[in-house]
Design a protein around this motif. Structure first.
Motif, mmCIF file in Angstrom:
data_model
loop_
_atom_site.group_PDB
_atom_site.id
_atom_site.type_symbol
_atom_site.label_atom_id
_atom_site.label_comp_id
_atom_site.label_asym_id
_atom_site.label_seq_id
_atom_site.Cartn_x
_atom_site.Cartn_y
_atom_site.Cartn_z
ATOM 1 N N THR A 58 3.143 70.593 71.184
ATOM 2 C CA THR A 58 4.221 69.679 70.838
ATOM 3 C C THR A 58 5.419 70.497 70.354
ATOM 4 N N PRO A 59 6.578 69.866 70.194
ATOM 5 C CA PRO A 59 7.718 70.586 69.607
ATOM 6 C C PRO A 59 7.395 71.156 68.220
ATOM 7 N N ARG A 60 6.546 70.472 67.459
ATOM 8 C CA ARG A 60 6.146 71.009 66.149
ATOM 9 C C ARG A 60 5.372 72.321 66.306
ATOM 10 N N ASP A 61 4.556 72.403 67.347
ATOM 11 C CA ASP A 61 3.831 73.642 67.613
ATOM 12 C C ASP A 61 4.793 74.773 67.955
ATOM 13 N N GLU A 110 17.302 76.612 64.211
ATOM 14 C CA GLU A 110 16.340 75.726 63.524
ATOM 15 C C GLU A 110 15.553 76.494 62.472
ATOM 16 N N SER A 160 15.920 76.003 58.399
ATOM 17 C CA SER A 160 14.725 75.647 57.643
ATOM 18 C C SER A 160 14.480 76.657 56.526
ATOM 19 N N PHE A 174 7.900 74.988 66.899
ATOM 20 C CA PHE A 174 8.573 75.354 65.650
ATOM 21 C C PHE A 174 7.653 76.214 64.782
ATOM 22 N N ALA A 175 6.388 75.856 64.688
ATOM 23 C CA ALA A 175 5.434 76.648 63.893
ATOM 24 C C ALA A 175 5.293 78.058 64.479
ATOM 25 N N TRP A 194 12.635 71.222 74.679
ATOM 26 C CA TRP A 194 12.404 70.982 73.253
ATOM 27 C C TRP A 194 13.452 71.655 72.378
#
Length: 182
Positions: free
Chosen positions: A47-50, A94, A98, A52-53, A84
């Motif tokens: 996912t996009p969260r993956d 990003e 953050s 980002f992580a 993404w």
């Protein structure tokens, strides 16, 4: 050879199960498969969260962002990563935004005063955290022109988002009566 009704007769195949015995696979086939059960059994997708992580991990390790390698590690296409993130610069943005937000939160949480002393202390602590950030120093040393473009160009959102974080922190300081506007 035709049976009654006009359909050809089936020939028996050696080793094939007869119609009188049911193999285990047929019993499984009778269990109703729902859309959720299909998704639960399927391997999970990135996912996009993956993304980002992964970007945060690579940032911490001082690794340059290589969209192709990131896509490969996530098991998605380069096009998906670009969909993404937009661009590599925006992905860096990003991460930097953050990290700035986290540094500002840490700086605000370390002081218990109010007024001008609070503002001065939070600002000093924030600058200290930013200057001592090893991945940021490494990023700037690797390619200073690219780093400045990521940090300050109009297409980047880093400056805008950092300013918004500071504005939000000031508003919260006023709300919490730590800062009294003149």
């Amino acid at each position: 050879m035709k049976r009654a009704g006009g359909k050809p007769a089936r020939r028996s195949v050696k080793g094939a199960p007869s119609r009188t015995t049911r193999p285990a696979t047929r019993e499984k086939a009778r269990v109703r498969v729902t859309p959720l059960s299909k998704r639960l059994e399927a391997p999970s997708r990135a996912t996009p969260r993956d993304l980002f992580a992964l970007a945060m991990r690579w940032w911490s390790e001082g690794e340059r962002f290589d969209i192709g390698r990131m896509a490969q590690e996530l098991g998605v296409s380069r096009a998906t990563v670009f969909r993404w993130a937009g661009t590599r610069e925006l992905l860096y943005g990003e991460v930097l935004s953050s990290r700035f937000d986290a540094a500002l939160t840490a700086a605000r949480g370390e002081f218990q005063g109010e007024g001008a002393a609070y503002l001065a202390d939070v600002t000093e602590r924030l600058i200290h955290l930013i200057v001592e950030d090893a991945p940021l120093r490494h990023f700037i040393q690797q390619d200073s022109e690219y780093a400045m473009r990521v940090l300050m160009s109009k297409s980047s959102r880093v400056e805008e988002r950092c300013a918004a974080s500071i504005r939000r922190a000031l508003e919260e300081g006023v709300r919490d009566k730590l800062i009294r506007p003149a």
